[in-house]
Design an enzyme around this catalytic site. Structure first.
Site, PDB file in Angstrom:
ATOM      1  N   ARG A 101       0.840  -1.197   0.000  1.00 49.79           N
ATOM      2  CA  ARG A 101       0.000   0.000   0.000  1.00 49.79           C
ATOM      3  C   ARG A 101       0.876   1.249   0.000  1.00 49.79           C
ATOM      4  NH1 ARG A 101      -5.006   1.861  -1.135  1.00 49.79           N
ATOM      5  NH2 ARG A 101      -6.089   2.862   0.591  1.00 49.79           N
ATOM      6  N   THR A 376      -9.950   0.356  -9.521  1.00 50.71           N
ATOM      7  CA  THR A 376      -8.945  -0.520  -8.947  1.00 50.71           C
ATOM      8  C   THR A 376      -8.961  -1.720  -9.856  1.00 50.71           C
ATOM      9  OG1 THR A 376      -9.352   0.375  -6.759  1.00 50.71           O
ATOM     10  CG2 THR A 376      -8.488  -1.850  -6.819  1.00 50.71           C
ATOM     11  N   THR A 394      -4.142  -0.631  -7.244  1.00 53.51           N
ATOM     12  CA  THR A 394      -4.929   0.558  -7.579  1.00 53.51           C
ATOM     13  C   THR A 394      -4.105   1.837  -7.613  1.00 53.51           C
ATOM     14  OG1 THR A 394      -6.957   1.759  -6.973  1.00 53.51           O
ATOM     15  CG2 THR A 394      -5.524   1.141  -5.173  1.00 53.51           C
ATOM     16  N   ASN A 396      -6.252   4.363  -6.957  1.00 58.81           N
ATOM     17  CA  ASN A 396      -7.432   4.912  -6.286  1.00 58.81           C
ATOM     18  C   ASN A 396      -8.456   5.324  -7.344  1.00 58.81           C
ATOM     19  OD1 ASN A 396      -9.110   5.497  -4.209  1.00 58.81           O
ATOM     20  ND2 ASN A 396      -8.398   7.575  -3.944  1.00 58.81           N
ATOM     21  N   ASP A 418      -7.911   8.312   0.467  1.00 63.84           N
ATOM     22  CA  ASP A 418      -8.391   7.183   1.275  1.00 63.84           C
ATOM     23  C   ASP A 418      -8.157   7.423   2.762  1.00 63.84           C
ATOM     24  OD1 ASP A 418      -9.733   5.501  -0.369  1.00 63.84           O
ATOM     25  OD2 ASP A 418      -8.026   4.242  -0.878  1.00 63.84           O
ATOM     26  N   SER A 447      -7.723   0.984   3.293  1.00 62.57           N
ATOM     27  CA  SER A 447      -8.167   0.518   1.983  1.00 62.57           C
ATOM     28  C   SER A 447      -9.390  -0.372   2.130  1.00 62.57           C
ATOM     29  CB  SER A 447      -7.030  -0.266   1.338  1.00 62.57           C
ATOM     30  OG  SER A 447      -7.476  -0.915   0.172  1.00 62.57           O
ATOM     31  N   SER A 448     -10.071  -0.599   1.013  1.00 61.57           N
ATOM     32  CA  SER A 448     -11.162  -1.584   0.989  1.00 61.57           C
ATOM     33  C   SER A 448     -10.770  -2.805   0.164  1.00 61.57           C
ATOM     34  CB  SER A 448     -12.414  -0.961   0.370  1.00 61.57           C
ATOM     35  OG  SER A 448     -12.854   0.122   1.138  1.00 61.57           O
ATOM     36  N   GLY A 468     -13.583  -1.499  -7.192  1.00 68.57           N
ATOM     37  CA  GLY A 468     -14.879  -0.891  -6.877  1.00 68.57           C
ATOM     38  C   GLY A 468     -14.909  -0.032  -5.630  1.00 68.57           C
ATOM     39  N   GLY A 469     -13.754   0.437  -5.162  1.00 72.51           N
ATOM     40  CA  GLY A 469     -13.761   1.331  -3.998  1.00 72.51           C
ATOM     41  C   GLY A 469     -14.467   0.672  -2.823  1.00 72.51           C
TER      42      GLY A 469
END
Ligand code: GLY
Length: 566
Positions: A101, A376, A394, A396, A418, A447-448, A468-469
């Site tokens: 990340r 992403t 990603t 973002n 984020d 993050s998701s 897909g966020g």
């Protein structure tokens, strides 16, 4: 063999009193392969992954090659200027997860995106140089290669260099997305990067990226140092200085990916491995599955009002927990054990009412219409040895900050969005956060991303994930329950209409055509505000079939994704 297993499955379904099957298995199949499978968002990336494995590379080699190819052919999310997470399961059952990340630069400050009145300046956190975190992708790929690589680093980067140097044909979707971003590209850059095309891009146009080819060649020759030191780093720092960004040479040199313990949970006899914080994906996914089990959601009719009401109520509570409890574990103590504990979740979901949505009006409203599209990308791989990789990566937003590093030809992320720039103020996904996810120097933003591997009886069963966020977590959740609870095959589970809710904004999002008018009315009577959306999921996954062969599922309906095996 496959026909026999389908018949057996149908017979079991017919006579099982476990639950009323409302979505019988259909003959919707993805790609089939005996030994290996790749599902990515672009046919060229899938082809490279297969080629690497046919040459003797393992799933991790294929993942590295794919990550670099996607930075060329899928610039809206494929990247070397972003970050991501990988979940790896080796054929002997060992599971590891890598966090690559992005991090906040050392010069970042908690309130750096607030104006004098204390309001978040959205343009600053989403577009342009200040929006970027320190990229982690190249260090992540290097780390994966150091630990697991079989083929040479150089061999894995070759396909991306060739595609960048010789050019590749744009798909219709990518041409359209480049055109949509035309003004943003101009606004974010001090020069005209190749993506700016006054005549507009068309399907079949050739994208030649000589500068990116040269950047990739530096990385090929010098490993991670080819990105974090030397000419590419110099270009990135110059870009920051001239564009008003704050990423420094020290930030680049100091960037390190982190091996983290996976989040492990159980669901109806299956074992789930997913990503730990700083991704919220693993914890939230386990909570969703616990909620599904507690309320017997899998026993209800697929996408009926009752099922969607319960699913939504569970999701709202899980995302409320996400907003308060989750952030970078290196900076904030995360109550992981509690959050995935069965008793905690049973109590958490025990106040869900059958007929009525629980109000969340006391909490600040989130943005209903996202500022930009969540871009992403996820890919899933299984190699002939049975090693598996689920990798989500990603920038973002679509094309990240839209800043393309001059001379180096790659986009930088806008991942700073984020973070929770101000408690209670939604980011582009409408997600809110608090202290746990406040900005701090060197900290990773929440993050998701939810790369996930599922085992059945200690054997590999499913490799899954999605872009897909905020919707990533609920999409991965649905990919699992669609298969385990609703008896769908992989491709059917991917094609199925998705729904999503996240506490705030206080909305139940449903893909167009996902429910009947009667179900809509019923849900509205229970208090849900519904918004229909065109598309909410792009799962790329691999399922191990009963005979041990593989099904690759790609989201052909919503994207250019492509799965193939051998
Ligand atoms: N940038 C999207 C995520 O990490 O969740």
């Amino acid at each position: 063999m496959k026909k026999i297993s389908v018949v057996v499955f149908l017979v079991i379904s017919l006579f099982s009193c476990y639950k009323p099957k409302t979505s019988p298995p259909q003959e919707i199949k993805g790609a089939l392969g005996e030994k290996a499978m790749v599902a990515t968002t672009h046919p060229l990336a899938t082809a490279v992954g297969l080629k690497i494995m046919k040459k003797g590379g393992n799933a991790i080699d294929a993942a590295i090659a794919i990550q670099f190819v996607l930075s060329v052919v899928y610039p809206q999310a494929g990247n070397i200027g972003g970050g991501g997470f990988a979940v790896i399961r080796l054929s002997d059952g060992e599971v590891s997860t890598l966090d690559f990340r992005e991090k906040a630069p050392e010069m970042a400050e908690k309130d750096m995106y607030l104006d004098p009145e204390g309001n978040v300046v959205k343009a600053k956190i989403r577009l342009g140089h200040l929006a970027s975190g320190v990229p982690g992708s190249v260090a992540g790929m290097w780390e994966l290669h150091q630990k697991y690589g079989q083929l040479s680093w150089s061999e894995l980067i070759n396909p991306a260099i060739k595609l960048a140097y010789n050019g590749h044909l744009l798909t219709e979707k990518i041409a359209q997305s480049l055109n949509e971003q035309h003004n943003n590209f101009q606004e974010a850059n001090r020069y005209q990067p190749w993506v700016v095309n006054e005549k507009g891009w068309n399907k079949g146009d050739t994208a030649v990226q000589k500068e990116l080819a040269s950047t990739l060649s530096f990385i090929q020759k010098n490993g991670r140092d080819g990105f974090y030191k030397g000419i590419v780093a110099d270009q990135l720092i110059k870009e920051m200085i001239l564009g008003g960004g704050i990423i420094s040479a020290k930030d680049l040199i100091n960037y390190e990916p982190v091996w983290r313990d996976p989040i492990k949970g159980f669901y109806k006899g299956y074992t789930i491995y997913s990503m730990a914080p700083p991704s919220s994906g693993g914890i939230a996914l386990i909570q969703l599955l616990k909620g599904s089990e507690y309320l017997n959601i899998g026993n209800l009719e697929f996408n009926s009002a009752e099922m969607l009401h319960y699913k939504t109520e569970v999701e709202r509570r899980v995302y409320a927990d996400r907003a308060v409890h989750l952030g970078d574990p290196d900076y904030y103590e995360i109550p992981t054990e509690a959050l995935i504990n069965r008793n905690y979740n049973n109590i958490r979901f025990s106040n869900i009412k059958k007929r009525k949505k629980t109000a969340s009006s006391k909490v600040m409203e989130g943005d209903v219409t996202p500022y930009e599209s969540p871009e992403t990308t996820h890919f899933s791989i299984v190699d002939p040895e049975g090693n598996a990789v689920a990798l989500t990566t990603t920038l973002n937003g679509s094309y990240g900050s839209r800043v393309m590093v001059k001379g180096a030809g790659f986009f930088l992320n806008n991942e700073m969005d984020d973070f929770s720039a101000k408690p209670g103020v939604p980011n582009i996904y409408g997600l809110i956060g608090s202290k746990a996810n406040a900005i701090a120097p060197g900290k990773r933003m929440l993050s998701s991303m939810t790369p996930t591997i599922v085992e059945k009886e200690s054997s590999l069963f499913l490799v899954t994930g999605s872009p897909g966020g905020a919707t990533i977590i609920t999409t991965v959740f649905q990919s699992i329950i669609n298969i385990i609870d609703f008896g769908m095959g992989l491709q059917e589970a991917i094609n199925a209409k998705k729904t999503h809710s996240q506490w705030l904004p206080d909305i139940l999002f449903i893909e167009n055509g996902g429910i009947s008018p009667e179900v809509q009315l019923d849900l509205e009577k229970r208090g849900h505000s519904i918004i229909f959306k065109e598309s909410m999921s792009k799962i790329n996954a691999v399922l191990v079939l009963e005979d041990g062969s593989l099904e690759g599922g790609a989201d052909y309906l919503r994207s250019d994704s492509y799965a193939e095996g051998f």
